[in-house]
Design a protein around this motif. Sequence first.
Motif, mmCIF file in Angstrom:
data_model
loop_
_atom_site.group_PDB
_atom_site.id
_atom_site.type_symbol
_atom_site.label_atom_id
_atom_site.label_comp_id
_atom_site.label_asym_id
_atom_site.label_seq_id
_atom_site.Cartn_x
_atom_site.Cartn_y
_atom_site.Cartn_z
ATOM 1 N N MET A 1 -32.251 92.930 35.355
ATOM 2 C CA MET A 1 -31.815 94.179 35.958
ATOM 3 C C MET A 1 -32.518 94.508 37.188
ATOM 4 S SD MET A 1 -31.496 96.742 32.800
ATOM 5 C CE MET A 1 -33.228 96.906 32.751
ATOM 6 N N GLU A 2 -31.522 94.698 38.249
ATOM 7 C CA GLU A 2 -32.096 95.237 39.589
ATOM 8 C C GLU A 2 -32.495 96.413 39.762
ATOM 9 O OE1 GLU A 2 -30.792 94.896 44.177
ATOM 10 O OE2 GLU A 2 -29.495 94.007 42.819
ATOM 11 N N THR A 3 -34.052 96.574 40.035
ATOM 12 C CA THR A 3 -34.541 98.013 40.004
ATOM 13 C C THR A 3 -33.790 98.778 41.057
ATOM 14 O OG1 THR A 3 -36.386 99.587 40.028
ATOM 15 C CG2 THR A 3 -36.404 97.305 41.400
ATOM 16 N N PRO A 4 -33.510 100.016 41.072
ATOM 17 C CA PRO A 4 -33.050 100.832 42.096
ATOM 18 C C PRO A 4 -33.982 101.450 43.188
ATOM 19 C CG PRO A 4 -32.843 102.272 40.317
ATOM 20 C CD PRO A 4 -33.250 100.710 39.682
ATOM 21 N N LEU A 5 -35.360 101.459 42.503
ATOM 22 C CA LEU A 5 -36.508 102.080 43.163
ATOM 23 C C LEU A 5 -37.364 100.999 43.773
ATOM 24 C CD1 LEU A 5 -36.820 104.951 40.454
ATOM 25 C CD2 LEU A 5 -35.706 105.089 42.766
ATOM 26 N N ALA A 6 -37.764 101.550 44.793
ATOM 27 C CA ALA A 6 -38.725 100.466 45.569
ATOM 28 C C ALA A 6 -40.103 100.474 44.388
ATOM 29 C CB ALA A 6 -39.297 101.185 46.969
ATOM 30 N N THR A 7 -40.464 99.127 44.716
ATOM 31 C CA THR A 7 -41.975 98.946 43.797
ATOM 32 C C THR A 7 -42.948 99.619 44.473
ATOM 33 O OG1 THR A 7 -41.263 96.430 43.375
ATOM 34 C CG2 THR A 7 -43.558 96.928 43.064
ATOM 35 N N GLY A 8 -43.432 100.454 43.458
ATOM 36 C CA GLY A 8 -44.678 101.348 43.982
ATOM 37 C C GLY A 8 -44.336 102.747 44.281
ATOM 38 N N SER A 9 -43.037 102.971 44.421
ATOM 39 C CA SER A 9 -42.740 104.266 45.078
ATOM 40 C C SER A 9 -42.900 105.384 43.970
ATOM 41 C CB SER A 9 -41.245 104.522 45.295
ATOM 42 O OG SER A 9 -40.285 103.997 44.313
ATOM 43 N N LEU A 10 -43.154 105.091 42.735
ATOM 44 C CA LEU A 10 -43.345 106.098 41.616
ATOM 45 C C LEU A 10 -44.756 106.102 41.090
ATOM 46 C CD1 LEU A 10 -40.167 106.297 39.519
ATOM 47 C CD2 LEU A 10 -41.039 107.788 41.418
ATOM 48 N N ALA A 11 -45.615 105.074 41.829
ATOM 49 C CA ALA A 11 -47.170 105.084 41.592
ATOM 50 C C ALA A 11 -47.922 106.355 41.202
ATOM 51 C CB ALA A 11 -47.780 104.044 42.498
ATOM 52 N N GLY A 12 -48.446 106.462 40.120
ATOM 53 C CA GLY A 12 -48.826 107.736 39.620
ATOM 54 C C GLY A 12 -48.218 108.959 38.973
ATOM 55 N N ILE A 13 -46.903 108.550 39.270
ATOM 56 C CA ILE A 13 -46.010 109.428 38.015
ATOM 57 C C ILE A 13 -46.320 109.132 36.671
ATOM 58 C CG2 ILE A 13 -43.671 109.962 37.956
ATOM 59 C CD1 ILE A 13 -44.674 110.887 40.498
ATOM 60 N N ARG A 14 -46.188 110.122 36.110
ATOM 61 C CA ARG A 14 -46.169 110.264 34.591
ATOM 62 C C ARG A 14 -44.936 110.605 33.923
ATOM 63 N NH1 ARG A 14 -51.279 114.018 34.953
ATOM 64 N NH2 ARG A 14 -49.779 114.833 36.316
ATOM 65 N N ALA A 15 -44.020 109.911 33.361
ATOM 66 C CA ALA A 15 -42.768 110.114 32.726
ATOM 67 C C ALA A 15 -42.744 110.070 31.380
ATOM 68 C CB ALA A 15 -41.886 109.349 33.639
ATOM 69 N N LEU A 16 -41.707 110.850 30.884
ATOM 70 C CA LEU A 16 -41.267 110.715 29.427
ATOM 71 C C LEU A 16 -39.793 110.891 29.549
ATOM 72 C CD1 LEU A 16 -42.625 112.542 26.283
ATOM 73 C CD2 LEU A 16 -40.255 112.531 26.784
ATOM 74 N N VAL A 17 -39.278 109.871 28.923
ATOM 75 C CA VAL A 17 -37.751 109.565 28.594
ATOM 76 C C VAL A 17 -37.417 109.692 27.201
ATOM 77 C CG1 VAL A 17 -35.580 108.417 29.131
ATOM 78 C CG2 VAL A 17 -37.604 108.007 30.722
ATOM 79 N N THR A 18 -36.589 110.896 26.817
ATOM 80 C CA THR A 18 -36.122 111.170 25.605
ATOM 81 C C THR A 18 -34.924 110.007 25.132
ATOM 82 O OG1 THR A 18 -34.444 112.848 26.025
ATOM 83 C CG2 THR A 18 -36.730 113.433 25.504
ATOM 84 N N GLY A 19 -35.075 109.761 23.815
ATOM 85 C CA GLY A 19 -34.228 108.525 23.381
ATOM 86 C C GLY A 19 -34.210 107.474 24.279
ATOM 87 N N SER A 20 -35.289 106.747 24.501
ATOM 88 C CA SER A 20 -35.583 105.938 25.068
ATOM 89 C C SER A 20 -35.802 104.450 24.755
ATOM 90 C CB SER A 20 -36.590 105.966 26.546
ATOM 91 O OG SER A 20 -37.853 106.644 25.852
ATOM 92 N N SER A 21 -35.648 104.287 23.198
ATOM 93 C CA SER A 21 -35.773 103.162 22.670
ATOM 94 C C SER A 21 -34.788 102.067 22.838
ATOM 95 C CB SER A 21 -36.160 103.500 20.951
ATOM 96 O OG SER A 21 -34.892 103.877 20.615
#
Length: 253
Positions: A1-21
């Motif tokens: 899969m081609e990532t839509p976001l630049a590498t490192g653009s979310l460095a330091g971001i803490r994320a939670l995605v519900t229903g992400s299995s």
Amino acid sequence: METPLATGSLAGIRALVTGSSRGIGADTATFLAAAGAKVVINFRNKEPRALKIVAGIEQSGGEAFAVGADLTDPASVEAMFQQVQERWGGLDLLVLNASGGMESGLGEDYAMKLNRDAQVNVLTAAEEVLVEGARVVFVTSHQAHFIKTTPTMPEYEAVALSKRAGEDALRERIPGLTEKGIEFVVVSGDMIEGTITATLLERVNPGAIQSRREDAGRLYKVDEFAAEVAQAAVDQIPENHTRYVGDISGFTR
């Protein structure tokens, strides 16, 4: 899969995605991690799948952990966010992806419990760990978002109404979120090829997805839509807090 976001653009971001299995949630979490975010993989009863997503992220140099939580159980949700607080000290991004209601044997009111009540309960619990500047992304469908003005397939109507009820309930929280410095955005897309919902719809109404595909011209695949959800984590908040994915002309006539 081609990532839509630049590498490192979310460095330091803490994320939670519900229903992400699996599905859209899994691909969204993977895209976020590829951009540098630390990601919590939430699952209800698919722990092996969740751990596989975590392993994939870690093998790519990212950081993630899996937490099981039944989103319709407030105590379970609270325990999930307690783990996030203990491990990471807060949360910068919450993607409300989990939804359902087409499944059989879960009760007539299950769709409303999950798509409205649980979404509100999750956000309420998350506010204790979401930091100033955080963002909440709610994932929905055009069929649900426009259900008040545009009818949908009869087999999907109850789910669409419950998801719209959830969206409305969450939108009522926007002023309070804004006061806390928390942003809110809805991502709405058409039926997505390969999702559980599409599969179940096709099962009860053979040809339904093909018909929708013909009406829409094309339907997004899981990874394509997940890329749009991930992008919503960084894009400027759109007018009316709604990011539309794909053509909506058939819903706004």
